[in-house]
Motif scaffolding. Structure first.
Motif, PDB file in Angstrom:
ATOM      1  N   LEU A 128       0.821  -1.211   0.000  1.00 51.14           N
ATOM      2  CA  LEU A 128       0.000   0.000   0.000  1.00 51.14           C
ATOM      3  C   LEU A 128       0.854   1.260   0.000  1.00 51.14           C
ATOM      4  CD1 LEU A 128      -2.768  -1.104   2.530  1.00 51.14           C
ATOM      5  CD2 LEU A 128      -3.082  -0.701   0.080  1.00 51.14           C
ATOM      6  N   SER A 129       1.875   1.290   0.844  1.00 53.03           N
ATOM      7  CA  SER A 129       2.734   2.476   0.917  1.00 53.03           C
ATOM      8  C   SER A 129       3.544   2.644  -0.368  1.00 53.03           C
ATOM      9  CB  SER A 129       3.657   2.403   2.137  1.00 53.03           C
ATOM     10  OG  SER A 129       4.431   1.220   2.116  1.00 53.03           O
ATOM     11  N   SER A 130       4.037   1.541  -0.929  1.00 47.97           N
ATOM     12  CA  SER A 130       4.815   1.618  -2.171  1.00 47.97           C
ATOM     13  C   SER A 130       3.956   2.115  -3.322  1.00 47.97           C
ATOM     14  CB  SER A 130       5.403   0.245  -2.512  1.00 47.97           C
ATOM     15  OG  SER A 130       6.346  -0.159  -1.546  1.00 47.97           O
ATOM     16  N   TRP A 131       2.748   1.632  -3.408  1.00 50.47           N
ATOM     17  CA  TRP A 131       1.877   2.045  -4.510  1.00 50.47           C
ATOM     18  C   TRP A 131       1.406   3.488  -4.342  1.00 50.47           C
ATOM     19  CZ3 TRP A 131      -1.573  -2.872  -5.692  1.00 50.47           C
ATOM     20  CH2 TRP A 131      -0.743  -3.869  -6.214  1.00 50.47           C
ATOM     21  N   MET A 132       1.237   3.938  -3.114  1.00 49.67           N
ATOM     22  CA  MET A 132       0.908   5.347  -2.896  1.00 49.67           C
ATOM     23  C   MET A 132       2.051   6.241  -3.384  1.00 49.67           C
ATOM     24  SD  MET A 132      -1.129   7.743  -1.833  1.00 49.67           S
ATOM     25  CE  MET A 132      -2.375   7.142  -0.674  1.00 49.67           C
ATOM     26  N   VAL A 133       3.284   5.853  -3.083  1.00 46.92           N
ATOM     27  CA  VAL A 133       4.445   6.608  -3.556  1.00 46.92           C
ATOM     28  C   VAL A 133       4.497   6.606  -5.079  1.00 46.92           C
ATOM     29  CG1 VAL A 133       6.973   6.664  -3.630  1.00 46.92           C
ATOM     30  CG2 VAL A 133       5.786   6.243  -1.457  1.00 46.92           C
ATOM     31  N   ALA A 134       4.254   5.448  -5.682  1.00 47.37           N
ATOM     32  CA  ALA A 134       4.287   5.354  -7.145  1.00 47.37           C
ATOM     33  C   ALA A 134       3.235   6.256  -7.777  1.00 47.37           C
ATOM     34  CB  ALA A 134       4.063   3.904  -7.569  1.00 47.37           C
ATOM     35  N   PHE A 135       2.035   6.259  -7.203  1.00 44.42           N
ATOM     36  CA  PHE A 135       0.969   7.109  -7.732  1.00 44.42           C
ATOM     37  C   PHE A 135       1.334   8.583  -7.609  1.00 44.42           C
ATOM     38  CE2 PHE A 135      -2.939   9.599  -7.225  1.00 44.42           C
ATOM     39  CZ  PHE A 135      -3.638   9.225  -8.372  1.00 44.42           C
ATOM     40  N   GLY A 136       1.881   8.952  -6.481  1.00 43.51           N
ATOM     41  CA  GLY A 136       2.221  10.350  -6.256  1.00 43.51           C
ATOM     42  C   GLY A 136       3.327  10.855  -7.152  1.00 43.51           C
ATOM     43  N   THR A 137       4.178   9.948  -7.634  1.00 41.49           N
ATOM     44  CA  THR A 137       5.291  10.355  -8.484  1.00 41.49           C
ATOM     45  C   THR A 137       4.806  10.986  -9.780  1.00 41.49           C
ATOM     46  OG1 THR A 137       6.607   8.566  -7.534  1.00 41.49           O
ATOM     47  CG2 THR A 137       7.459   9.554  -9.522  1.00 41.49           C
ATOM     48  N   ALA A 138       3.530  10.808 -10.112  1.00 36.42           N
ATOM     49  CA  ALA A 138       2.968  11.483 -11.284  1.00 36.42           C
ATOM     50  C   ALA A 138       3.122  12.989 -11.170  1.00 36.42           C
ATOM     51  CB  ALA A 138       1.495  11.119 -11.448  1.00 36.42           C
ATOM     52  N   GLY A 139       3.218  13.489  -9.949  1.00 38.87           N
ATOM     53  CA  GLY A 139       3.420  14.920  -9.754  1.00 38.87           C
ATOM     54  C   GLY A 139       4.707  15.423 -10.372  1.00 38.87           C
ATOM     55  N   ASN A 140       5.731  14.558 -10.431  1.00 45.11           N
ATOM     56  CA  ASN A 140       6.980  14.956 -11.068  1.00 45.11           C
ATOM     57  C   ASN A 140       6.792  15.185 -12.561  1.00 45.11           C
ATOM     58  OD1 ASN A 140       8.594  14.863  -8.759  1.00 45.11           O
ATOM     59  ND2 ASN A 140       8.879  12.668  -8.937  1.00 45.11           N
ATOM     60  N   VAL A 141       5.912  14.373 -13.170  1.00 41.80           N
ATOM     61  CA  VAL A 141       5.648  14.510 -14.604  1.00 41.80           C
ATOM     62  C   VAL A 141       4.856  15.788 -14.872  1.00 41.80           C
ATOM     63  CG1 VAL A 141       4.584  13.433 -16.616  1.00 41.80           C
ATOM     64  CG2 VAL A 141       5.674  12.003 -14.875  1.00 41.80           C
ATOM     65  N   HIS A 235      28.909  13.682 -22.455  1.00 42.66           N
ATOM     66  CA  HIS A 235      28.425  13.111 -23.711  1.00 42.66           C
ATOM     67  C   HIS A 235      27.947  14.149 -24.718  1.00 42.66           C
ATOM     68  CE1 HIS A 235      28.671   9.097 -21.977  1.00 42.66           C
ATOM     69  NE2 HIS A 235      28.013   9.532 -20.925  1.00 42.66           N
ATOM     70  N   GLY A 236      27.955  15.430 -24.329  1.00 45.07           N
ATOM     71  CA  GLY A 236      27.531  16.464 -25.261  1.00 45.07           C
ATOM     72  C   GLY A 236      26.069  16.385 -25.638  1.00 45.07           C
ATOM     73  N   ALA A 237      25.228  15.887 -24.746  1.00 40.96           N
ATOM     74  CA  ALA A 237      23.810  15.694 -25.039  1.00 40.96           C
ATOM     75  C   ALA A 237      23.083  17.028 -25.108  1.00 40.96           C
ATOM     76  CB  ALA A 237      23.173  14.800 -23.980  1.00 40.96           C
ATOM     77  N   ASP A 238      22.022  17.081 -25.937  1.00 38.27           N
ATOM     78  CA  ASP A 238      21.195  18.277 -26.002  1.00 38.27           C
ATOM     79  C   ASP A 238      20.018  18.149 -25.036  1.00 38.27           C
ATOM     80  OD1 ASP A 238      19.437  16.491 -27.221  1.00 38.27           O
ATOM     81  OD2 ASP A 238      19.775  17.270 -29.232  1.00 38.27           O
ATOM     82  N   ALA A 239      19.197  19.206 -24.971  1.00 33.25           N
ATOM     83  CA  ALA A 239      18.090  19.240 -24.005  1.00 33.25           C
ATOM     84  C   ALA A 239      17.088  18.114 -24.251  1.00 33.25           C
ATOM     85  CB  ALA A 239      17.396  20.600 -24.064  1.00 33.25           C
ATOM     86  N   LEU A 240      16.807  17.814 -25.524  1.00 29.53           N
ATOM     87  CA  LEU A 240      15.839  16.762 -25.836  1.00 29.53           C
ATOM     88  C   LEU A 240      16.330  15.411 -25.341  1.00 29.53           C
ATOM     89  CD1 LEU A 240      13.232  15.853 -27.182  1.00 29.53           C
ATOM     90  CD2 LEU A 240      14.488  15.660 -29.352  1.00 29.53           C
ATOM     91  N   THR A 241      17.608  15.137 -25.566  1.00 30.15           N
ATOM     92  CA  THR A 241      18.172  13.865 -25.109  1.00 30.15           C
ATOM     93  C   THR A 241      18.127  13.764 -23.588  1.00 30.15           C
ATOM     94  OG1 THR A 241      19.650  13.758 -27.025  1.00 30.15           O
ATOM     95  CG2 THR A 241      20.236  12.406 -25.117  1.00 30.15           C
ATOM     96  N   LEU A 247      13.265  11.144 -18.336  1.00 26.16           N
ATOM     97  CA  LEU A 247      11.904  10.607 -18.369  1.00 26.16           C
ATOM     98  C   LEU A 247      11.932   9.094 -18.179  1.00 26.16           C
ATOM     99  CD1 LEU A 247       8.883  11.189 -18.756  1.00 26.16           C
ATOM    100  CD2 LEU A 247       9.236  10.824 -21.224  1.00 26.16           C
ATOM    101  N   PHE A 248      12.870   8.418 -18.860  1.00 26.95           N
ATOM    102  CA  PHE A 248      13.012   6.977 -18.672  1.00 26.95           C
ATOM    103  C   PHE A 248      13.313   6.646 -17.212  1.00 26.95           C
ATOM    104  CE2 PHE A 248      14.258   6.655 -23.348  1.00 26.95           C
ATOM    105  CZ  PHE A 248      13.070   6.044 -23.709  1.00 26.95           C
ATOM    106  N   MET A 249      14.174   7.450 -16.616  1.00 26.38           N
ATOM    107  CA  MET A 249      14.528   7.211 -15.216  1.00 26.38           C
ATOM    108  C   MET A 249      13.333   7.457 -14.307  1.00 26.38           C
ATOM    109  SD  MET A 249      17.789   8.686 -13.091  1.00 26.38           S
ATOM    110  CE  MET A 249      18.261   7.909 -11.524  1.00 26.38           C
ATOM    111  N   ALA A 250      12.538   8.478 -14.612  1.00 25.79           N
ATOM    112  CA  ALA A 250      11.352   8.773 -13.803  1.00 25.79           C
ATOM    113  C   ALA A 250      10.357   7.614 -13.866  1.00 25.79           C
ATOM    114  CB  ALA A 250      10.691  10.060 -14.288  1.00 25.79           C
ATOM    115  N   PHE A 251      10.148   7.086 -15.052  1.00 23.61           N
ATOM    116  CA  PHE A 251       9.232   5.950 -15.189  1.00 23.61           C
ATOM    117  C   PHE A 251       9.770   4.722 -14.453  1.00 23.61           C
ATOM    118  CE2 PHE A 251       7.438   7.963 -19.212  1.00 23.61           C
ATOM    119  CZ  PHE A 251       6.232   8.277 -18.603  1.00 23.61           C
ATOM    120  N   ALA A 252      11.101   4.561 -14.466  1.00 21.96           N
ATOM    121  CA  ALA A 252      11.703   3.443 -13.748  1.00 21.96           C
ATOM    122  C   ALA A 252      11.469   3.569 -12.251  1.00 21.96           C
ATOM    123  CB  ALA A 252      13.203   3.371 -14.037  1.00 21.96           C
TER     124      ALA A 252
END
Length: 398
Positions: A128-141, A235-241, A247-252
């Motif tokens: 329950l606590s883990s899933w509440m945290v997962a749901f709340g992480t939508a706020g980061n998006v 790595h010389g990455a741009d803003a899109l990269t 975003l991948f890390m956030a979903f993880a």
């Protein structure tokens, strides 16, 4: 159930408020003349206020229950802070507003955990606590592209005013539909802070505290602070990269919170699920420390692993909760949350010093090798201490 939904919405707002400031950085710099140092201090003020408020929140949860505690904190703190932010005419007002919002957000997740601990079986607490945290992480998006688009279309002051109204609506919903758990025949909690001293005398908590303080620091720090500079400098990455990688890390991190939830009931152990998961995350940090120049795809994979396996917050809270007396549940969850949030804040400051001290002219990777090595060392030490913790298998907890 309606009360849990209201608290979940409140927790989405809490996650949003801890991450939205970066999106408004250009506007605040242009309109108020805020420097990077002032913006950094404003962001830190949120975490400091949030962490320190945990002690008062714990006392209020045990004394008054989650309904009144959360409704009042969210309305006056988070709602009032949002309105002050919208009306800010100088940097100090933004800093004070962020501190108020931090205090206002402090009880939301803790109220949920309090209800879970008092209402549901101990075996279900982790999921329950883990899933509440997962749901709340939508706020980061929500605090990323949607906020940026809204601020560009309407201006940041109207957006903050709207957020204040939304926050007041969430507080009203919490006050109306949340139900306080029935008080069982148990030792009275009292109103003072002495209960925290009682908790700190529980030796079973001692080995759990270091990992609780460090577990979330690497994924939070890398995603929110260091991924961009690392990908740019090395790595010389741009803003899109950078946006795609984070975003991948956030979903993880969301997926990790969901996945950790039921594992203690599947494997009949909390300690070893947390230990093995953090060991995998540690391995990814060590690989980055030893070879920071590994290409963007491999670095992204490493970040995903760190985010996925560094999301054991709910499980660690469940492990600690097993040793907390019923009459101190409110203080117990807030004490552990103080260490979790405080650990992230301290590591943010510490990693800045590590990177600055490790800069080698012409070798940008050196500073980040030191950064990942520092994360690995602190996580490794806390994990080693955690191995001495007493297990709390959910099927053995009454």
């Amino acid at each position: 159930m309606a009360g849990i939904v209201a608290l979940a919405v409140g927790y989405v707002l809490s996650q949003f408020y801890r991450s939205f400031l970066a999106v408004l950085t250009p506007a605040l710099g242009a309109d108020l003349g805020m420097t990077k140092a002032q913006l950094s201090f404003a962001s830190g003020a949120w975490f400091i206020a949030f962490a320190l408020a945990q002690f008062g929140v714990g006392v209020c949860l045990d004394r008054f229950g989650p309904k009144r505690t959360t409704g009042l904190f969210v309305a006056l703190g988070a709602g009032g802070g949002a309105f002050l932010f919208a009306a800010a005419s100088s940097p100090w007002m933004v800093i004070v507003a962020m501190a108020l919002i931090g205090v206002g957000c402090a009880p939301v997740l803790m109220a949920s955990l309090f209800i879970f601990a008092k209402t549901f079986s101990a075996a279900r607490f982790a999921v329950l606590s883990s899933w509440m945290v997962a749901f709340g992480t939508a706020g980061n998006v929500i605090g990323a592209a949607p906020l940026a688009n809204a601020a560009e279309a309407f201006g940041w002051r109207p957006v903050m005013t709207a957020l204040g109204l939304l926050t007041l609506s969430a507080a009203a919903a919490i006050a109306l539909v949340v139900r306080d758990p029935e008080r069982a025949a148990e030792k009275p909690a009292g109103f003072g802070f002495g209960g925290y001293l009682d908790l700190l005398r529980i030796r079973a908590l001692w080995p759990i505290i270091p990992l609780t303080a460090i577990n979330y620091a690497p994924p939070s720090g890398i995603r929110g602070l260091w991924a961009g500079p690392y990908l740019t400098d090395v790595h010389g990455a741009d803003a899109l990269t950078i946006g795609n990688v984070t975003l991948f890390m956030a979903f993880a991190m969301v997926a990790g919170s969901f996945l950790y939830g039921p594992l203690d009931t599947i494997f009949k152990t909390r300690k070893w699920v947390a230990a093995v998961g953090n060991a995998v995350g540690l391995a990814a940090l060590v690989s980055l420390a030893l070879q920071p120049v590994i290409g963007i795809p491999v670095a992204t994979a490493a970040f995903v692993v760190i985010g996925l396996f560094g999301s054991a917050y709910g499980l660690l809270m469940a492990h600690a909760r097993a040793f907390v007396p019923a009459h101190l549940i409110g203080r117990g969850v807030t004490l552990m949350n103080f260490f979790a949030i405080g650990g992230v804040g301290i590591m943010q400051f510490a990693t800045g010093g590590v990177v600055t001290a490790s800069v080698v002219p012409g070798e940008p990777a050196a500073a980040y090798a030191a950064l990942f090595g520092f994360y690995a060392a602190t996580l490794g030490i806390s994990l080693l201490i955690y191995l001495f913790a007493k297990d709390a298998p959910p099927h053995r907890i009454p």
